[in-house]
Enzyme design. Structure first.
Site, PDB file in Angstrom:
ATOM      1  N   HIS A  69     159.446 123.339  47.290  1.00 41.64           N
ATOM      2  CA  HIS A  69     159.067 122.028  47.816  1.00 41.64           C
ATOM      3  C   HIS A  69     157.829 121.470  47.118  1.00 41.64           C
ATOM      4  O   HIS A  69     157.614 120.260  47.128  1.00 41.64           O
ATOM      5  CB  HIS A  69     158.863 122.108  49.327  1.00 41.64           C
ATOM      6  CG  HIS A  69     160.144 122.185  50.091  1.00 41.64           C
ATOM      7  ND1 HIS A  69     160.319 121.618  51.334  1.00 41.64           N
ATOM      8  CD2 HIS A  69     161.337 122.746  49.782  1.00 41.64           C
ATOM      9  CE1 HIS A  69     161.553 121.839  51.750  1.00 41.64           C
ATOM     10  NE2 HIS A  69     162.183 122.534  50.827  1.00 41.64           N
TER      11      HIS A  69
ATOM     12  N   TRP B 122     152.176 135.222  62.222  1.00 45.39           N
ATOM     13  CA  TRP B 122     153.357 134.551  61.682  1.00 45.39           C
ATOM     14  C   TRP B 122     154.238 135.613  61.028  1.00 45.39           C
ATOM     15  O   TRP B 122     154.242 135.796  59.822  1.00 45.39           O
ATOM     16  CB  TRP B 122     152.981 133.472  60.663  1.00 45.39           C
ATOM     17  CG  TRP B 122     154.143 132.542  60.387  1.00 45.39           C
ATOM     18  CD1 TRP B 122     154.969 132.564  59.323  1.00 45.39           C
ATOM     19  CD2 TRP B 122     154.606 131.471  61.225  1.00 45.39           C
ATOM     20  NE1 TRP B 122     155.928 131.589  59.425  1.00 45.39           N
ATOM     21  CE2 TRP B 122     155.720 130.888  60.582  1.00 45.39           C
ATOM     22  CE3 TRP B 122     154.189 130.947  62.449  1.00 45.39           C
ATOM     23  CZ2 TRP B 122     156.420 129.810  61.133  1.00 45.39           C
ATOM     24  CZ3 TRP B 122     154.890 129.870  62.989  1.00 45.39           C
ATOM     25  CH2 TRP B 122     155.985 129.317  62.337  1.00 45.39           C
TER      26      TRP B 122
END
Length: 724
Positions: free
Chosen positions: A96, A79
């Site tokens: 978040h 990633w």
């Protein structure tokens, strides 16, 4: 195994994976007590003797911070980091995690590490944050129990900013992890993601259903493409203002957070969002717990799809900079579609040097983008004024953002007495509900003397008990606000709340102030309020034949008006109290359900709730001295009469209206008592009746009194975190 053998498998297929009927599914209208059974300690592998505060003190915080900064630029092949820096991803993860907080009930937020579990780990707005947490895993593994996931997620966001050149306001630890989903949080009634049926009036952002803050199921704030996915910055501004207000932010903080959050990192939408794989909770085992796998191209890096928008907001998104307002205010913007088909705003005639370098393709420049919410910072008149001030005074913008980010990530951590670590800011902020430390001590003899003064001051036992209860009942374990410490029941706005019976309260406070002024020591009003209630309960128990001490821990302080944000405290105003048999008005939700919600916020169990209600009724503590549920002929004496008479089959219950019942003698037809739904639920609900029968037993009178006192003390000390 051949097919015939498979058919004889002794396991009931799907019993543990497919949705099975819950016991309560058969009776959907029955009172469900699950909200009081959340976070059972049996799920916690740390054990009941684990003390997170002690473990955190063993933490080498500087070493951890350095490891996190090193992580930011250690790009992993599985990633890859945008521009070789994970800062934007880690900031989004922290944002978040904290951004689910809402002021109405204090639930949501970063306090528990709930982002690791469903539904949050699979919300559309949290796409690919599973990768951020997995990138953090080596650090969590290294530092183990000395840092919770909840704290680590927030600290990672801070270190992301600092490694990108921004000085944060500080960091405090103290968030303890949960070990299964928080099913007691109401996220909305929708059965599908991103539908919009949580408004009472179409087009009216203020009609958003309470206690919700996000505009759609699965979003943290607002839809980045616009209201219902239709771009319109002025309409979006209304949604932004409502949702940020419900998350404890004013206009200036809203603009600062929007700009500061979008200064670094980028949105991802370079591909077809419709072909992404299942969310983490629905993905196949071989996905290693990951969701939203992209089968196209690399599936990551330049082919990443998250929000569906594609691009960075600023010219140098890999480091802290001040180009957000320069680009927003100085260029004209037009609507475009991202490669994923999402609406986004892009500038016209932009200078080449203002275009950010592509996150993964060297030498290639891309247009910056703005969401509809970003454009609201330009188009809405009030947001525009703030944006221009920030643009003209970057240092002021940095100061406001630093404090707003700290507030966002620490709003639900509670008062500073809960803060852990050397990076906690020294400045105390009004939203932290500061309370001065007590500058007095009391020994047992002095406490006994005070009890006598309180019991002989002319106030009734009921007045003392009700005042102590009303002072303490505001506590909510969701964000650690409220409670008796600070004696804010004597200040605006609490002293005038209808549920506090202002006339009675004023009389009690005047008497307590007289007592305080006569003392050699300046004992706080907060301590006198709690001690008065405890002394009255001791006397009531003695009158019932039980000589027992109600434990009292002095040390509360008295807050001042200057320390109290009256508007912020409005959300704590009780609109019901089943313990005092009071409803401010009729609600769609049944009174017994409101009782469960308040009980869960106070951190009480079902048996504790049962004991408290039974004791409060016989003590005659009902709001306005009503007699509903007072099932005793000896009002004011602490006894188990409530349960004895509730379970007595010599009486039947006759409904008078939706929330009033007559308790009628079966033989004579006489009405002996009156009751509400909250009273009778303890005799009709099978689980609560089992507790009621337990306390009604002849051999459990003293057990009930001890349990009532233990529950009472728990409520009185709920906000005394040092005592835990």
């Amino acid at each position: 195994m051949n097919d015939s053998k498979k058919g004889k498998c002794p396991v009931m297929h799907g019993a543990n994976t497919e949705k099975q009927n819950n016991v309560m599914d058969w009776w959907p209208k029955a009172l469900n007590l699950d909200i009081l059974h959340q976070h059972d300690t049996k799920t916690n592998p740390l054990g009941e003797n684990f003390n997170y505060a002690k473990e955190f003190k063993k933490l080498d915080l500087e070493a951890l911070k350095n490891d996190l900064k090193a992580l930011m630029t250690d790009s992993q092949e599985w990633w890859p980091a945008d521009w070789g820096h994970y800062g934007g991803l880690m900031i989004r993860m922290a944002w978040h995690s904290a951004g689910t907080y809402r002021v109405a009930d204090g639930r949501g937020g970063s306090n528990t590490g709930n982002q690791r579990f469903a539904p949050l780990n699979s919300w559309p707005d949290n796409v690919n944050l599973d990768k951020a947490r997995r990138l953090l895993w080596p650090v969590k593994k290294k530092y183990g129990n000395k840092i919770s996931w909840a704290d680590l997620i927030i600290l990672a966001g801070n270190m992301a900013y600092e490694s990108m050149g921004f000085k944060t306001f500080g960091f405090a630890g103290g968030r303890e992890d949960i070990w299964h989903p928080e099913q007691d949080i109401y996220w909305g009634t929708e059965k599908e993601w991103l539908t919009k049926d949580r408004y009472g009036s179409e087009g009216d952002s203020e009609s958003l259903e309470n206690p919700l803050a996000a505009v759609q199921m699965g979003l943290i704030y607002v839809n980045p493409e616009g209201v219902d996915g239709q771009p319109d910055p002025l309409r979006t501004a209304q949604d932004v203002r409502t949702t940020f207000k419900r998350m404890a932010m004013n206009d200036e903080e809203t603009v600062a957070l929007t700009a500061g959050g979008h200064t670094v990192g980028k949105a991802h939408g370079n591909g077809d969002a419709s072909i992404l794989g299942p969310k983490p909770e629905g993905a196949d085992i071989n996905n290693q717990g990951f969701g939203w796998m992209n089968p196209n191209g690399k599936g990551y890096a330049e082919d990443t799809v998250s929000s569906g928008l594609e691009g960075a907001w600023t010219s140098t998104p890999d480091r802290w900079n001040y180009t957000y307002f320069h680009l927003l205010l100085n260029y004209n913007w037009e609507l475009q579609k991202s490669p994923a088909g999402a609406w986004q705003w892009e500038p016209t005639d932009i200078k080449e040097e203002d275009r950010p370098i592509d996150a993964h393709i060297p030498g290639k420049r891309q247009n910056p983008i703005m969401t509809d919410a970003d454009m609201a910072m330009k188009m809405d008149p009030e947001y525009r004024k703030i944006s221009e001030r920030f643009y003209n005074d970057p240092e002021y913008f940095a100061q406001v953002f630093a404090k707003a980010w700290f507030k966002l990530t620490h709003r639900d951590l509670g008062p500073t007495s809960r803060y852990l670590g050397s990076d906690s800011p020294k400045e105390e902020l009004i939203w932290q509900d500061p309370v001065p430390k007590a500058n007095f001590t009391l020994n047992d003899a002095e406490i006994d003397d005070l009890k006598k003064k309180l019991l002989n001051c002319g106030l009734s036992k009921t007045e003392l008990i009700n005042t102590a209860w009303d002072s303490a009942r505001t506590f909510r374990g969701s964000d650690y606000r409220g409670g008796a410490n600070g004696a804010r029941i004597s200040l605006e706005p609490q002293k005038d709340w209808e549920g506090n019976e202002p006339k009675r309260l004023k009389n009690v406070l005047n008497k307590l102030t007289e007592i305080q002024s006569s003392l050699d020591k300046k004992v706080s009003i907060a301590d006198l309020i709690v001690l008065g209630g405890s002394a009255a309960i001791e006397k009531a128990a003695y009158e019932g034949g039980i000589n027992i001490n109600v434990p009292f821990s002095p040390g509360r302080g008295d807050a001042l008006e200057a320390m109290t944000d009256a508007e912020s405290f409005d959300v704590l105003e009780p609109i019901h109290d089943g313990y005092r048999n009071w409803l401010k008005k009729d609600y769609i939700v049944q009174p017994e359900e409101l009782l469960l919600d308040r009980t869960q916020l106070m951190g009480l169990t079902a048996p504790e709730m049962t004991a408290l209600v039974g004791g409060m009724r016989v003590l005659g503590t009902n709001y306005g001295t009503t007699k509903h549920g007072v099932f005793t002929d000896n009002v004011g004496t602490l006894s188990n009469d409530f349960f004895i008479n509730l379970t007595d089959m010599n009486y039947s219950w006759k409904p008078i209206n939706e929330n009033l019942y007559h308790i009628v003698n079966r033989k004579t037809g006489e009405t002996k008592w009156t009751a509400t739904r909250v009273d009778l639920i303890f005799g009709s609900n099978s689980i609560l009746r089992s507790y009621a029968e337990f306390y009604a037993q002849d051999d459990n009178k003293e057990k009930f009194i001890r349990d009532f006192i233990n529950a009472w003390v728990k409520v009185m000390n709920a906000d005394r975190f040092a005592l835990r």
